[in-house]
Write a protein that holds these residues in place. Sequence first.
Motif, PDB file in Angstrom:
ATOM      1  N   GLU A 121      74.773  91.108  63.626  1.00 16.18           N
ATOM      2  CA  GLU A 121      74.091  90.376  62.554  1.00 16.18           C
ATOM      3  C   GLU A 121      73.524  91.323  61.501  1.00 16.18           C
ATOM      4  O   GLU A 121      73.549  91.024  60.304  1.00 16.18           O
ATOM      5  CB  GLU A 121      72.958  89.529  63.144  1.00 16.18           C
ATOM      6  CG  GLU A 121      73.463  88.302  63.853  1.00 16.18           C
ATOM      7  CD  GLU A 121      72.362  87.582  64.606  1.00 16.18           C
ATOM      8  OE1 GLU A 121      72.377  86.355  64.616  1.00 16.18           O
ATOM      9  OE2 GLU A 121      71.489  88.256  65.177  1.00 16.18           O
ATOM     10  N   ARG A 156      70.429  93.796  70.685  1.00 13.00           N
ATOM     11  CA  ARG A 156      69.394  93.655  69.680  1.00 13.00           C
ATOM     12  C   ARG A 156      69.124  95.017  69.046  1.00 13.00           C
ATOM     13  O   ARG A 156      68.935  95.995  69.758  1.00 13.00           O
ATOM     14  CB  ARG A 156      68.131  93.179  70.348  1.00 13.00           C
ATOM     15  CG  ARG A 156      67.603  91.937  69.715  1.00 13.00           C
ATOM     16  CD  ARG A 156      66.366  91.583  70.401  1.00 13.00           C
ATOM     17  NE  ARG A 156      66.548  90.321  71.095  1.00 13.00           N
ATOM     18  CZ  ARG A 156      65.533  89.548  71.433  1.00 13.00           C
ATOM     19  NH1 ARG A 156      64.315  89.948  71.184  1.00 13.00           N
ATOM     20  NH2 ARG A 156      65.736  88.419  72.028  1.00 13.00           N
TER      21      ARG A 156
ATOM     22  N   GLY B 156      58.572  80.299  61.773  1.00 18.94           N
ATOM     23  CA  GLY B 156      59.430  80.889  62.791  1.00 18.94           C
ATOM     24  C   GLY B 156      60.602  81.646  62.200  1.00 18.94           C
ATOM     25  O   GLY B 156      60.896  82.761  62.616  1.00 18.94           O
ATOM     26  N   GLU B 310      65.719  84.988  58.172  1.00 18.80           N
ATOM     27  CA  GLU B 310      65.395  85.788  59.353  1.00 18.80           C
ATOM     28  C   GLU B 310      65.250  87.259  58.991  1.00 18.80           C
ATOM     29  O   GLU B 310      64.359  87.946  59.488  1.00 18.80           O
ATOM     30  CB  GLU B 310      66.475  85.599  60.420  1.00 18.80           C
ATOM     31  CG  GLU B 310      66.389  84.239  61.052  1.00 18.80           C
ATOM     32  CD  GLU B 310      67.071  84.203  62.398  1.00 18.80           C
ATOM     33  OE1 GLU B 310      66.472  84.674  63.367  1.00 18.80           O
ATOM     34  OE2 GLU B 310      68.218  83.723  62.467  1.00 18.80           O
ATOM     35  N   MET B 377      57.962  81.042  68.367  1.00 16.63           N
ATOM     36  CA  MET B 377      58.433  81.125  66.980  1.00 16.63           C
ATOM     37  C   MET B 377      59.950  81.199  66.822  1.00 16.63           C
ATOM     38  O   MET B 377      60.565  82.199  67.132  1.00 16.63           O
ATOM     39  CB  MET B 377      57.886  82.414  66.375  1.00 16.63           C
ATOM     40  CG  MET B 377      56.424  82.576  66.618  1.00 16.63           C
ATOM     41  SD  MET B 377      55.554  82.146  65.169  1.00 16.63           S
ATOM     42  CE  MET B 377      54.874  83.732  64.769  1.00 16.63           C
ATOM     43  N   SER B 438      61.154  82.622  74.326  1.00 22.53           N
ATOM     44  CA  SER B 438      61.102  83.719  73.357  1.00 22.53           C
ATOM     45  C   SER B 438      62.484  84.273  73.076  1.00 22.53           C
ATOM     46  O   SER B 438      62.656  85.093  72.207  1.00 22.53           O
ATOM     47  CB  SER B 438      60.209  84.831  73.884  1.00 22.53           C
ATOM     48  OG  SER B 438      60.692  85.257  75.129  1.00 22.53           O
ATOM     49  N   GLU B 439      63.468  83.789  73.817  1.00 26.60           N
ATOM     50  CA  GLU B 439      64.819  84.274  73.568  1.00 26.60           C
ATOM     51  C   GLU B 439      65.284  83.825  72.215  1.00 26.60           C
ATOM     52  O   GLU B 439      65.249  82.642  71.903  1.00 26.60           O
ATOM     53  CB  GLU B 439      65.774  83.706  74.620  1.00 26.60           C
ATOM     54  CG  GLU B 439      65.869  84.529  75.868  1.00 26.60           C
ATOM     55  CD  GLU B 439      65.966  86.004  75.576  1.00 26.60           C
ATOM     56  OE1 GLU B 439      66.758  86.361  74.681  1.00 26.60           O
ATOM     57  OE2 GLU B 439      65.258  86.793  76.210  1.00 26.60           O
ATOM     58  N   ARG B 440      65.726  84.750  71.405  1.00 26.41           N
ATOM     59  CA  ARG B 440      66.344  84.343  70.160  1.00 26.41           C
ATOM     60  C   ARG B 440      67.847  84.420  70.354  1.00 26.41           C
ATOM     61  O   ARG B 440      68.395  85.482  70.537  1.00 26.41           O
ATOM     62  CB  ARG B 440      65.932  85.274  69.040  1.00 26.41           C
ATOM     63  CG  ARG B 440      66.578  84.906  67.747  1.00 26.41           C
ATOM     64  CD  ARG B 440      66.334  85.955  66.698  1.00 26.41           C
ATOM     65  NE  ARG B 440      67.250  85.727  65.602  1.00 26.41           N
ATOM     66  CZ  ARG B 440      68.511  86.130  65.627  1.00 26.41           C
ATOM     67  NH1 ARG B 440      68.985  86.761  66.648  1.00 26.41           N
ATOM     68  NH2 ARG B 440      69.292  85.875  64.612  1.00 26.41           N
ATOM     69  N   PRO B 442      71.376  84.847  69.307  1.00 24.65           N
ATOM     70  CA  PRO B 442      72.000  85.313  68.068  1.00 24.65           C
ATOM     71  C   PRO B 442      72.725  84.146  67.428  1.00 24.65           C
ATOM     72  O   PRO B 442      73.321  83.331  68.133  1.00 24.65           O
ATOM     73  CB  PRO B 442      72.982  86.381  68.534  1.00 24.65           C
ATOM     74  CG  PRO B 442      72.508  86.781  69.881  1.00 24.65           C
ATOM     75  CD  PRO B 442      71.828  85.588  70.464  1.00 24.65           C
ATOM     76  N   SER B 443      72.625  84.051  66.122  1.00 24.32           N
ATOM     77  CA  SER B 443      73.272  82.910  65.484  1.00 24.32           C
ATOM     78  C   SER B 443      74.786  83.050  65.574  1.00 24.32           C
ATOM     79  O   SER B 443      75.510  82.116  65.352  1.00 24.32           O
ATOM     80  CB  SER B 443      72.823  82.780  64.040  1.00 24.32           C
ATOM     81  OG  SER B 443      73.005  84.000  63.390  1.00 24.32           O
ATOM     82  N   VAL B 444      75.257  84.239  65.899  1.00 25.79           N
ATOM     83  CA  VAL B 444      76.675  84.429  66.109  1.00 25.79           C
ATOM     84  C   VAL B 444      76.866  85.097  67.448  1.00 25.79           C
ATOM     85  O   VAL B 444      76.362  86.177  67.687  1.00 25.79           O
ATOM     86  CB  VAL B 444      77.269  85.358  65.040  1.00 25.79           C
ATOM     87  CG1 VAL B 444      78.739  85.552  65.323  1.00 25.79           C
ATOM     88  CG2 VAL B 444      77.058  84.768  63.680  1.00 25.79           C
TER      89      VAL B 444
END
Lengths: 268, 462
Positions: A121, A156, B156, B310, B377, B438-440, B442-444
Amino acid sequence: MSVAGINVLVEETRALAAEKAGVRKTLLSVRGVSTYYGSVAALRGVDLDVTEGEIVTLIGANGAGKSTLMMTIFGAPQAREGTITYDGREITRLPTHEIARLAIAQSPEGRRVFPRMSVHENLQMGAALHNGQYFAQDLERVCALFPRLKERLTQRAGTMSGGEQQMLAIARALMSRPRLLLLDEPSLGLAPLVVKGIFDAVRDLNRRDGMTIFLVEQNAYHALKLAHRGYVLVNGRITMSGTGRALLADPAIKAAYLEGGHGAPVEA
Amino acid sequence: MAAATRGAVGLPGILKDAAFYALGTFALCVPVVAFRTDAGPTGGLELTPRWGLVLALCAAIFLARLAQRLILMRRDARRALTPARSQATEAVGATPNAGQRVSMLALWLFIGIALTLPVVAALASGSLGEGRYWIDLGILILTYVMLGWGLNIVVGLAGLLDLGYVAFYAVGAYSYALLSTTFGLSFWVCLPLAGLFAALWGMLLGFPVLRLRGDYLAIVTLAFGEIIRLVLINWVDVTGGGAGISSIPRATFFGIPFTAGEDGFAARFGLTFDSMHRVVFLYYLILALALITNVVTLRLRRLPIGRAWEALREDEIACRSLGINTTTTKLTAFALGAAFGGFAGSFFAVRQGFISPESFNFLESAIILAIVVLGGMGSQVGVAIAAVAMVGGPEMLRNLGFLKAVFGQGFDPNEYRLLLFGLAMVAMMVWRPRGLISERTPSVALGERRAISGAHVSEGHG
Ligand SMILES: Nc1ncnc2c1ncn2[C@@H]1O[C@H](COP(=O)(O)OP(=O)(O)OP(=O)(O)O)[C@@H](O)[C@H]1O
Ligand SMILES: [Mg+2]
């Protein structure tokens, strides 16, 4: 003759050949630029040129104003006096994001990757300017340059090591397909071997892709060796300039920036 | 072995620690809980000592602390003995981790319950009318879910701390109330208008605060919320002042009113008239609105603008030097978040039929923000769960009869709502400092690129 000596020779010939071609034009020109933080001057009338296809290195002590100069080129903070011209167009008063759209990219001091986003990303953000048009091939290209990133595309960014983050910062800058790449201390805090890898990558970008590179470094020996030309910044003023080799040989520079530190090899 | 030694050495220490906590509780209780002041028969104050209650509280704290320390000790011991399975860094690879799997499961569970709630409530309690309490509660919770999702865009995703979100809720509510009472416009015309007005106000707030971040932004948005409320109170000619606006037209089924008459909803659809039809309709309306908010947010997260939000949250300077116009990015976040607040506001007005500035005070903003923060968030499912807990929780307490037995007949859990808030917040910050989920994601995710919309889709096989 030592290997280092041969390298120097090779570089000289290359620089000469480039000069003979005689078609190179000034890509970035900084004229009489002064930048202030409040009422304190960080830059006092800086003149500097970067010619197309060159690697130009800026060295200077801590607090000399190197990062300030890089950020001023990017319009944040803006220069209070003087002009900055890029590709024949004045950019002194342009907002940062518009400067970025002119195909100037930077890897800022302290990397500034997006920590909670994945490596992939982060690279996509770098390609945002082109709406991802060349994303696939550029991804391939930066992965070839930094194989480490390829292994870690889903990680990340904030959890990567300092060196990996530095590679990512450079790779992200490259994703916007810049003509001029500004690098602020890419070797900061990295192991000698990683530094070598990064400098090799910079050299490749310049030789192979013809990218123009403006490099700010503490690691004066390597940076000057790599550069076609260099500038020395002291207290917000350019005090010296010349070819990388000439600066390396200069006794004053030797005393101030090379002696005993920053990876200068002990030569007999 | 290490565990055993530590346990043996640790136990007296832990007891001492728990006793210390109990002592602290006692010290706090003496001025706050130990005496109740009542107006005596002569008009003076009478003190009723409540040492029993103080003792009970101290004992509760003592036991809670003891249990916590013991559990933590055993966990630490276990961890010390077994090598960590997962590394400190996230594993490379795209298989969803436990957190993501849980949130997927929760998502479907949530949607399933939400879709069937009126039916379940009716079946469980005998008739629609009897299930009304649950459906009303569902509407209330869903309103907060929607508000939470709306604010989530601003806080967020874009990372802009907004303490005045309720202002947009108010703008939406008053837009519908004023447009429908003065011009007779229907709800379906007013809904988009309310969103639009709220978005405009969002931009209006956005402009002056463009350069602010963090604490400063929070203070200015807080002031903005108060200003809107004060305007609503003082601009009596238009807003009706503190008395508010009443007899706001009720919701219709796309033009068909929910009345008992000839052309009412029930008659048209061949049903027997039931006043609950309107409530059920409202329930599905807010469910639809909330889901739209969610879908739009999820879509946008994958588009360049969502990425830009983001990135903005992560690092504004880096954002700019990548050629992203942070001004428009911030303004769109404010405007879009506000628009959803506006939609929710006009729903609030059409549901209540009466609005006054009282409904839009700072506490509302705080609750919505708490929902976003507790939810973790940026996590959509987390926000939904947090809304259920924050709004539904106090309601549940009301039903727990035994609390009255413990704390006396006059005990009203709703009065302790803020206390619960505080407790929930503190507990969260101790155990899950980054929110419930809290895990984000990934948008991909690599490997399922087909799911990505936008310009990155066509290529991307790196
Ligand atoms: N945001 C700021 N506000 C005020 N003063 C600043 C700011 N940024 C830099 N300065 C000051 O400007 C001068 C130049 O700073 P700059 O960061 O450009 O140095 P530098 O040459 O990059 O140093 P280094 O090698 O340590 O990175 C320093 O004296 C610094 O204290
Ligand atoms: Mg610097």
